[in-house]
Design an enzyme around this catalytic site. Structure first.
Site, PDB file in Angstrom:
ATOM      1  N   LYS A  80       0.851  -1.198   0.000  1.00  0.00           N
ATOM      2  CA  LYS A  80       0.000   0.000   0.000  1.00  0.00           C
ATOM      3  C   LYS A  80       0.884   1.246   0.000  1.00  0.00           C
ATOM      4  O   LYS A  80       2.091   1.166   0.253  1.00  0.00           O
ATOM      5  CB  LYS A  80      -0.906  -0.017   1.235  1.00  0.00           C
ATOM      6  N   TYR A  96      16.058  29.786   9.279  1.00  0.00           N
ATOM      7  CA  TYR A  96      14.849  30.483   9.742  1.00  0.00           C
ATOM      8  C   TYR A  96      14.807  30.562  11.257  1.00  0.00           C
ATOM      9  O   TYR A  96      15.071  29.577  11.955  1.00  0.00           O
ATOM     10  CB  TYR A  96      13.606  29.731   9.256  1.00  0.00           C
TER      11      TYR A  96
HETATM   12  C1  LIG Z   1      -0.389  -2.013   6.693  1.00  0.00           C
HETATM   13  C2  LIG Z   1      -1.006  -3.297   7.025  1.00  0.00           C
HETATM   14  C3  LIG Z   1      -0.210  -4.464   7.077  1.00  0.00           C
HETATM   15  C4  LIG Z   1       1.297  -4.435   6.974  1.00  0.00           C
HETATM   16  O1  LIG Z   1       1.825  -3.886   8.144  1.00  0.00           O
HETATM   17  P1  LIG Z   1       3.404  -3.872   8.431  1.00  0.00           P
HETATM   18  O2  LIG Z   1       3.478  -3.477   9.851  1.00  0.00           O
HETATM   19  O3  LIG Z   1       3.975  -2.855   7.522  1.00  0.00           O
HETATM   20  O4  LIG Z   1       3.929  -5.223   8.162  1.00  0.00           O
HETATM   21  C5  LIG Z   1      -0.856  -5.669   7.267  1.00  0.00           C
HETATM   22  N1  LIG Z   1      -2.196  -5.738   7.417  1.00  0.00           N
HETATM   23  C6  LIG Z   1      -2.980  -4.641   7.394  1.00  0.00           C
HETATM   24  C7  LIG Z   1      -4.448  -4.790   7.567  1.00  0.00           C
HETATM   25  C8  LIG Z   1      -2.410  -3.381   7.216  1.00  0.00           C
HETATM   26  O5  LIG Z   1      -3.186  -2.297   7.213  1.00  0.00           O
END
Ligand SMILES: *Cc1c(COP(=O)(O)O)cnc(C)c1O
Length: 380
Positions: free
Chosen positions: A41, A261
């Site tokens: 994702k 800044y």
């Molecule tokens: C993001 C996510 C994962 C992966 O999580 P990691 O901690 O990056 O391994 C797995 N399952 C769900 C439902 C997620 O939202």
């Protein structure tokens, strides 16, 4: 540093797809006989979902998880036809037809998502594939245990929906000592028993490093693929990301001069400074300024003053004058400074650092002896 590869870039993000593949292999071995999927994702945590997916595919991965339909659409065509693409956030109203057409598998998270998918199945006169998320104690997404039990008794549901996966998500997997982990597993086991024969999944990266009881049928690592998992136990994974940026300018300032800044930093003595060509617009957070450093040739160069949008300043007084010159690349993330370390300096987590990396970095993908340089201003 691979100064060999790009003459035109101000900053370079190097993504080691060989390391991603090796990490996938290690995770899959650890989880076996469970199937190892990959969570890609948010553009594979900012690293480029299409390229990461293609590399994982070559390593044998066939189950991919994204958060949103638009991410699944971007992947279509990259992952082979035999791959499964799950949409974790589920089914937004109005997206049902598109999701079905592309054969993406929506993770149904609520009663209304379930209802809309079933309506489409009835309208089409054919069962539709789906995953079902149940809430075992995170209170984020998924059906309650009561709603899950009711659905399990619904014979029409079984006719209308072809259930590929039952899943839940752990709230505290990165803290193995928390008893909620075992509680969630136990609650999930009870719900799982209501769907005999349906594969089940609870573990993200950290969940995979809890004990093997959490592996179930499918594991869903994301961050661990990139070797950025904070758990000590995951120390065998290979970091897949490096970030280097150029020195834009070097100057000498006198005692009493202010830097950046707000003049947050006032030199206590004569100092030599280098201005580095990365800023908060590139995902180098303003909050990192007080504790962080960059590295050059084994030397630690501490940040001074605030991070600007396109640059920040480091103190290079400790280096002999001729060692660092304009145009040189310094290391921001890499062997001298892990993503987890930098994230800690910024008061955040590796997940946020990675997914914030901006679009201006020259991206260089390595796999074995192959190096591919993405054109600057790429459009995925
Ligand atoms: C993001 C996510 C994962 C992966 O999580 P990691 O901690 O990056 O391994 C797995 N399952 C769900 C439902 C997620 O939202």
């Amino acid at each position: 540093m691979a100064s060999d590869v790009c003459a035109s870039a101000t900053s370079q993000l190097t993504i080691d797809l060989g390391a991603v593949r090796a990490n996938y292999r290690a995770l899959a071995e650890r989880a076996a006989p469970a199937v190892c999927g990959a969570v890609i994702k948010a553009d594979a945590y900012g690293l480029g979902a299409r390229r990461v997916a293609a590399a994982l595919y070559r390593e044998g991965c066939r189950s991919f998880f994204v958060a949103q339909l638009c991410e699944a659409l971007k992947l279509a065509g990259t992952a082979g036809a035999e791959c499964t693409i799950y949409v974790l956030n589920g089914l937004d109203p109005g997206c049902e037809e598109q999701c079905a057409t592309h054969r993406f598998i929506p993770v149904l998270n609520s009663a209304s998502q379930v209802d809309r998918w079933r309506s489409l199945a009835r309208a089409k006169g054919t069962p539709l594939a789906a995953a079902l998320q149940v809430d075992s104690g995170m209170s984020r997404l998924g059906l309650s245990p009561q709603a899950t039990a009711a659905l399990a008794k619904d014979k029409a549901f079984k006719r209308e929906v072809n259930l590929h996966l039952l899943l839940t998500h752990l709230a505290c997997a990165d803290e193995p000592e928390r008893t909620i982990n075992a509680t969630q597993l136990q609650r999930f086991e009870m719900m799982r028993a209501l769907f005999p024969g349906t594969p089940a999944s609870i573990a993200n990266s950290s969940g995979l490093f809890l004990d093997a009881r959490y592996h179930l049928d499918v594991v869903r690592p994301g961050l661990a693929l990139f070797g950025a998992t904070p758990n000590a136990v995951a120390g065998t994974l290979r970091p897949a990301v490096q970030l280097h940026a150029r020195v834009l300018q070097i100057r000498q300032i006198a005692a009493g001069e202010g830097v950046g800044y707000g003049h947050d930093y006032i030199a206590d003595a004569s100092r030599r400074l280098a201005t580095i060509g990365v800023g908060y617009a590139d995902g180098w957070p303003r909050s990192i300024a007080n504790a962080c450093a960059v590295w050059f040739d084994g030397h630690r160069l501490p940040l001074v003053g605030r991070v600007s949008m396109d640059s920040f300043t480091v103190d290079v007084s400790a280096l002999p004058t001729s060692v660092l010159i304009e145009g040189d690349f310094v290391e921001l993330l890499g062997p001298s400074q892990s993503i987890a370390d930098a994230a800690r300096y910024a008061g955040t987590i590796a997940y946020e650092m990675l997914t914030s990396l901006g679009q201006r970095h020259q991206r260089v993908y390595r796999e074995g002896a192959t190096t591919e340089i993405e054109p600057l201003g790429r459009e995925l």
